[in-house]
Scaffold this active site. Structure first.
Site, PDB file in Angstrom:
ATOM      1  N   TRP A 168       0.806  -1.224   0.000  1.00  0.00           N
ATOM      2  CA  TRP A 168       0.000   0.000   0.000  1.00  0.00           C
ATOM      3  C   TRP A 168       0.841   1.278   0.000  1.00  0.00           C
ATOM      4  O   TRP A 168       0.288   2.366  -0.067  1.00  0.00           O
ATOM      5  CB  TRP A 168      -0.916   0.019   1.234  1.00  0.00           C
ATOM      6  CG  TRP A 168      -0.240  -0.458   2.500  1.00  0.00           C
ATOM      7  CD1 TRP A 168      -0.373  -1.705   3.060  1.00  0.00           C
ATOM      8  CD2 TRP A 168       0.686   0.250   3.341  1.00  0.00           C
ATOM      9  NE1 TRP A 168       0.415  -1.814   4.186  1.00  0.00           N
ATOM     10  CE2 TRP A 168       1.067  -0.622   4.391  1.00  0.00           C
ATOM     11  CE3 TRP A 168       1.227   1.528   3.323  1.00  0.00           C
ATOM     12  CZ2 TRP A 168       1.960  -0.263   5.397  1.00  0.00           C
ATOM     13  CZ3 TRP A 168       2.126   1.901   4.318  1.00  0.00           C
ATOM     14  CH2 TRP A 168       2.472   1.008   5.347  1.00  0.00           C
ATOM     15  N   LYS A 192      -2.975  -8.548  -7.328  1.00  0.00           N
ATOM     16  CA  LYS A 192      -3.754  -8.249  -6.111  1.00  0.00           C
ATOM     17  C   LYS A 192      -3.155  -7.020  -5.435  1.00  0.00           C
ATOM     18  O   LYS A 192      -2.028  -7.061  -4.947  1.00  0.00           O
ATOM     19  CB  LYS A 192      -3.732  -9.414  -5.113  1.00  0.00           C
ATOM     20  CG  LYS A 192      -4.757  -9.171  -4.003  1.00  0.00           C
ATOM     21  CD  LYS A 192      -4.538  -9.971  -2.761  1.00  0.00           C
ATOM     22  CE  LYS A 192      -3.695  -9.293  -1.720  1.00  0.00           C
ATOM     23  NZ  LYS A 192      -4.237  -8.035  -1.166  1.00  0.00           N
ATOM     24  N   SER A 246       6.174  -7.315   3.240  1.00  0.00           N
ATOM     25  CA  SER A 246       6.974  -7.679   4.411  1.00  0.00           C
ATOM     26  C   SER A 246       7.730  -8.988   4.181  1.00  0.00           C
ATOM     27  O   SER A 246       7.294  -9.848   3.409  1.00  0.00           O
ATOM     28  CB  SER A 246       6.058  -7.829   5.626  1.00  0.00           C
ATOM     29  OG  SER A 246       5.127  -8.866   5.391  1.00  0.00           O
ATOM     30  N   TYR A 256       4.052 -21.296  -0.212  1.00  0.00           N
ATOM     31  CA  TYR A 256       2.964 -21.608  -1.164  1.00  0.00           C
ATOM     32  C   TYR A 256       3.544 -22.271  -2.414  1.00  0.00           C
ATOM     33  O   TYR A 256       2.971 -23.225  -2.947  1.00  0.00           O
ATOM     34  CB  TYR A 256       2.220 -20.348  -1.612  1.00  0.00           C
ATOM     35  CG  TYR A 256       1.574 -19.512  -0.532  1.00  0.00           C
ATOM     36  CD1 TYR A 256       1.139 -20.068   0.662  1.00  0.00           C
ATOM     37  CD2 TYR A 256       1.381 -18.141  -0.714  1.00  0.00           C
ATOM     38  CE1 TYR A 256       0.537 -19.273   1.643  1.00  0.00           C
ATOM     39  CE2 TYR A 256       0.782 -17.356   0.249  1.00  0.00           C
ATOM     40  CZ  TYR A 256       0.376 -17.922   1.427  1.00  0.00           C
ATOM     41  OH  TYR A 256      -0.206 -17.145   2.379  1.00  0.00           O
ATOM     42  N   GLU A 268      10.518  -8.681  -3.003  1.00  0.00           N
ATOM     43  CA  GLU A 268      11.152  -7.412  -2.617  1.00  0.00           C
ATOM     44  C   GLU A 268      10.564  -7.073  -1.255  1.00  0.00           C
ATOM     45  O   GLU A 268       9.394  -6.728  -1.142  1.00  0.00           O
ATOM     46  CB  GLU A 268      10.849  -6.335  -3.657  1.00  0.00           C
ATOM     47  CG  GLU A 268      11.800  -5.158  -3.568  1.00  0.00           C
ATOM     48  CD  GLU A 268      11.316  -4.072  -2.647  1.00  0.00           C
ATOM     49  OE1 GLU A 268      11.696  -4.116  -1.452  1.00  0.00           O
ATOM     50  OE2 GLU A 268      10.573  -3.199  -3.091  1.00  0.00           O
ATOM     51  N   CYS A 269      11.375  -7.268  -0.221  1.00  0.00           N
ATOM     52  CA  CYS A 269      10.838  -7.130   1.145  1.00  0.00           C
ATOM     53  C   CYS A 269      11.384  -5.875   1.823  1.00  0.00           C
ATOM     54  O   CYS A 269      11.828  -4.968   1.163  1.00  0.00           O
ATOM     55  CB  CYS A 269      11.125  -8.397   1.929  1.00  0.00           C
ATOM     56  SG  CYS A 269      10.379  -9.862   1.166  1.00  0.00           S
ATOM     57  N   LYS A 353       1.338   0.693  15.959  1.00  0.00           N
ATOM     58  CA  LYS A 353       2.613  -0.030  15.869  1.00  0.00           C
ATOM     59  C   LYS A 353       3.782   0.967  15.925  1.00  0.00           C
ATOM     60  O   LYS A 353       4.757   0.767  16.661  1.00  0.00           O
ATOM     61  CB  LYS A 353       2.626  -0.821  14.551  1.00  0.00           C
ATOM     62  CG  LYS A 353       3.850  -1.678  14.340  1.00  0.00           C
ATOM     63  CD  LYS A 353       3.706  -2.511  13.064  1.00  0.00           C
ATOM     64  CE  LYS A 353       5.067  -2.772  12.449  1.00  0.00           C
ATOM     65  NZ  LYS A 353       5.049  -3.333  11.120  1.00  0.00           N
ATOM     66  N   GLU A 402      12.004  -3.108  11.252  1.00  0.00           N
ATOM     67  CA  GLU A 402      11.484  -2.143  10.289  1.00  0.00           C
ATOM     68  C   GLU A 402      10.257  -1.465  10.900  1.00  0.00           C
ATOM     69  O   GLU A 402       9.233  -2.105  11.143  1.00  0.00           O
ATOM     70  CB  GLU A 402      11.095  -2.855   8.984  1.00  0.00           C
ATOM     71  CG  GLU A 402      10.680  -1.882   7.912  1.00  0.00           C
ATOM     72  CD  GLU A 402      10.386  -2.547   6.573  1.00  0.00           C
ATOM     73  OE1 GLU A 402       9.733  -3.598   6.570  1.00  0.00           O
ATOM     74  OE2 GLU A 402      10.799  -1.993   5.534  1.00  0.00           O
TER      75      GLU A 402
END
Ligand code: NDP
Length: 500
Positions: A168, A192, A246, A256, A268-269, A353, A402
């Site tokens: 997002w 998605k 993340s 998966y 890409e985290c 958070k 992070e």
């Protein structure tokens, strides 16, 4: 829609917006098969904006079947690259013609400052599509250096149906980073968006269809990670997933894949990027400016956020004073007001958070020297002050995890060796910056830091011509941007011929 960055014009443009809220499958907008929807809200007000189709496994299946049909038909996958280029250039033109609308959608849904969306995110989104379109008819394959009795062609072919699962923080831009190279190389896509930011992706799909992309080539299935995201990850007819988000969810995609069809996974985290400032840094005011942008731009909701400032002890106090004084000029407030440089955090849970990390910093003995509080609560939005901690050590939680918020940790060092050790003492390795006047120090340290992009005397992810992705837990397998991104969306094929 073109947008004038002036409050009255922005309010008028918002009033005219129409939201696309259904899934985009096989060239048209459709409801989720279950009929279910979920709300998307404006993080600057806490109020709902629209109800979005909640896609689940059967919807993903429908989108994958459409994508497979389109791929098998060859209507896109076997088009001449020069023709794919023309369609994608038209798509880019339509994005440009609707740039103001796309900027507003991202500001409304993600709380990002309109100035950033209108002058950076959306122009970069358009440029990304154009760049990959322009590149695709200029790439050659290879002939292997075999003996005279053979001819071996080494070709790149589209991989097939590509699942893209995006976050997002840069809603439209992340779509472009994935679909630009994936579509240019001839694949079909099922994307998605993050559940918090579906609107610009849905509008982009509509504009792609208007540009003439065949039905089924680009599908968007909004919904939740656990349902729609997982269904893409486990689908037996998806050939690869390109993911940004993340590290934790990145790991899920590896699982998966292992438990389904061994689809290719590109991750890409996150990051915990260091900014290393040596005592001979060329211009401390410029360093301060860069350091503030690196830490606070996009509210720190940026995977390459320069959240650890590692400064030589002799210049630390001087630099910190400059940074604190610049931080005051980063006004926090309504993201639709172009004077504000910091908008709202993405959602309430995320605000909590980030506030939790600020509390943890204080509890562990770091010295808060700027900001630290939730503000503008009456708006209903999720605003937090830009925050600076001094006297941080690299074992503290705020230096290790992070935060994805506007929180800068300042750590001091004495020697180059110590600076490199602190910079590399992290599970992440996405980006880093370093500041020095000395060319040899710059080369030595840039090579010693384990990160996908190291910028010298600036804070940058490079541009569209440079690959972007991470070392260690920041990434896996591939790269976004540049021609290297094309490689990840293609299979390498050898055609070996016996000559008479
Ligand atoms: P996530 O990694 O949870 O989400 C990224 C994407 O993955 C979203 O589309 C999400 O859907 C989807 N997803 C979530 N869970 C699953 C699952 N089990 N299976 C398949 N897909 C899934 O990031 P968040 O948005 O929740 O942010 C959490 C943290 O991740 C941030 O605080 C930040 O630290 C990091 N992050 C890093 C980003 C980067 O650019 N590297 C970008 C965004 C976040 P849904 O939206 O429905 O959850």
């Amino acid at each position: 829609m073109n947008l004038t960055l002036e409050p009255k014009a922005i309010r008028a443009a918002v009033a005219k917006l129409k939201f696309r809220t259904q899934a985009f499958i096989d060239g048209k907008f459709v409801k989720a098969l279950s009929g279910k929807t979920f709300p998307t809200e404006n993080p600057a007000t806490g109020k709902p904006l629209a109800q979005i189709a909640a896609c689940e496994e059967p919807d993903v299946d429908r989108a994958v079947m459409a994508a497979r049909r389109a791929f098998a038909s060859g209507a896109w996958s076997r088009q001449r690259p020069a023709d794919r280029k023309q369609f994608l250039l038209k798509f880019a033109d339509l994005l440009e013609a609707n740039a103001g609308e796309l900027a507003l959608l991202d500001t409304l849904e993600a709380g990002k400052p309109i100035g950033d969306c209108a002058t950076m995110d959306i122009p970069d989104t358009i440029h990304c599509i154009r760049w990959h379109a322009e590149a695709i008819d200029k790439l050659y394959s290879h002939v292997a250096p075999t003996g005279p009795e053979n001819l071996a062609l080494i070709l790149r072919e589209p991989i097939g149906v590509v699942g893209c699962v995006v976050p997002w923080n840069f809603p439209a831009q992340m779509v472009a980073w994935k679909i630009g190279p994936a579509l240019a190389t001839g694949n079909s896509v099922v994307l998605k968006p993050a559940e918090l930011t579906s609107l610009s992706a849905l509008r982009m799909a509509e504009l792609a269809a208007e540009a003439g992309l065949p039905a089924g080539v680009f599908n968007v299935v909004p919904g939740f990670g656990e349902t729609a995201g997982q269904a893409i990850g486990r689908h037996m007819d998806v050939n690869m997933v390109a993911f940004t988000g993340s590290t934790e969810v990145g790991r899920c995609f590896l699982k998966y894949s292992a438990e389904s069809n061994l689809k290719r996974i590109i991750l890409e985290c996150g990051g915990k990027s260091p900014q290393v400032v040596f005592a001979d840094a060329p211009d401390l005011e410029a360093v301060a400016n860069n350091a503030v942008s690196a830490a606070f731009w996009n509210m720190g909701e940026n995977c390459s956020c320069g959240s650890r400032l590692i400064v030589h002890k002799t210049i630390k106090d001087d630099l910190l004073a400059r940074i604190a004084s610049l931080a005051k000029t980063w006004k926090v407030g309504d993201p639709l007001d172009p004077r504000n440089r910091l908008g709202a955090l993405i959602e309430k849970a995320h605000l909590e958070k980030v506030l939790g990390y600020i509390a943890a910093g204080e509890a562990e003995g770091a010295k808060r020297v700027f900001g630290g509080k939730r503000i503008l609560e009456k708006t209903g939005g999720y605003f937090v002050e830009a925050t600076i901690f001094d006297e941080v050590n690299n074992r503290m939680k705020i230096a290790r995890e992070e935060i994805f918020g506007p929180v800068l940790s300042v750590i001091s060092f004495s020697t180059e060796e110590e600076a490199v050790a602190i910079a590399n003492d992290t599970n992440y390795g996405l980006a880093a910056s370093l500041y020095t006047r000395d060319l040899s120090t710059a080369h030595r340290v840039a090579r010693a830091i384990r990160a996908g992009t190291v910028s010298v005397n600036c804070f940058s992810e490079g541009d569209i011509t440079t690959p972007f992705g991470g070392f260690k837990e920041s990434g896996f397998a591939g790269r976004d941007k540049s021609l290297w991104a094309h490689e990840q969306y293609t299979e390498l094929k050898t055609i070996w011929m016996q000559l008479a």
